[in-house]
Scaffold this motif. Sequence first.
Motif: not given
Length: 524
Positions: A195-200
């Motif tokens: 999710a952080l790869r997508i979000w950040i």
Amino acid sequence: MTDDANRQLRLAIYALLIAVSVGTIIGRISQMTANHGKHPFMSANDRSRWATIRSLVDYGTFAIDDVIVDRRWDSIDKVYHEGADGKRHYYSSKPPLMAVMLAGEYWAIKNTMGLTLGGYPFYVARIMLVITNVGLLLAMFASLVSMVERYGRSDWGRIFVIASAAFGTFLTTFAITLNNHLVSAAAAMIAFDFALRIWIDGRRESWLFFGAGFAAAFSAANDLPALSLLGLLGLALLIKCPAKTLIAGVPGALLVAIASFGTTYWAHGSWKPPYAHRSDGPAIAQLDADVAGDAASQLNDAKVPEIVRSKFAEQGITLSETPELQVREEDDRWVLDDPVVDRRWALQKVDEVIEIRTWDRWYDYADTYWREGVKKGVDLGEPSRLVYAFHMLVGHHGVFSLTPIWILSVVGGVMLLRSEDRQWREAAILVATLTVVCVVFYVFRPLKDRNYGGVTSGFRWLFWLIPLWLMMLRPAADWCAERRWARWLAAVLLGLSAASAAYPALNPWTHPWMYRYLEYLGWL
């Protein structure tokens, strides 16, 4: 030193920390099983799971009757209900998905090495715990290393986060026993990483959405409170990128949902999990008011009235001559148990009539531990919600009192909330929301459920949040890296956390050191 040289040195330190942690766990697995005499299982909780795994492979059924004939394999974590053959059997009360997956591992060991859980429980348990739990930890560590390398700002801060994960949490404590919390936490770590790869990072590959949905759902399937992670993370990704979330993320989650509900129905013949079967089933017949009074008098005398027999006959059920009748006077209720027919029913007075209902109280059987008046100790529940919240957070099972490194996670979360980076502010809001929701959920559970997770070395129902708390620890660790006094303070907090995690080294299914000390003082 160049950036590349720095990175290589950090990776070497990570590898050393993880190797020491994993090596210690493997040593404890070997020592733990050797110290338990006739079976390698440490509690009713893990024994219940092992019984299902053995029964699936050795007997071809989810029913554990043939396994628990040996009382060393018995567990209080079981239910009793009618199976597909029309007869009543004992089953593990644990969700069956995990047991089904591990049964495949046991099947491979049995058919390649010739070792069975019945004949060689120590060897098989050791092999499976190392493969499963150490494998999960390594996957979790790999994901965490990737995240601290991407988002960390200092060498010391990155190393501190990895050291905290390796020694300062109860996930490593529980790595020596079969449990769902480690499985759920590892899945939550991977879901948050994707999710952080997508979000950040702004990445949009479909496999990241699929992986985030799959891992978040798998975390929820193994620890129900993690359903909040699936919901909030799914909503966040849906806002960020609706098309990819629907096309790739939702199918990933659906695969796990199908497997979870499918194995539950396969095991129990019901879509509902065992813990949802705690009340009477639907009414199949009714005694009207004109006969209910006389029937109630006979039932109270432990006699089965003819009118009741005729009502069963109308349903195609012929009761035996001497069925067992239990009177539950406190709620105008009777339990009719016919061992010949091998069925059970509830008779309940409702206003002026008596309803005959199917039996759906799976935890209510002859030798159950879970009936009121039988449970004891911490399982009785904490009467005061305020006291319960205190001990959950800063008391004898406290998140912050036993593992004070999470104080730094709160500091890190506040730093992110006050930062100018909107995306990290949103990530911190997500973690804070999940934490508060879960704490409030448990505080407002009914009395019987306010029990700290039974006899356990930490408040295990929040363990699945540990990966998220580790990422909130990162900005605070980077801040400490710039201040000598703060580094020393962080090291002390990590040392205290590591001591709590190491205290139950050979059996995590024991009370924490703080609980034991309060008992010694006579305060509990």
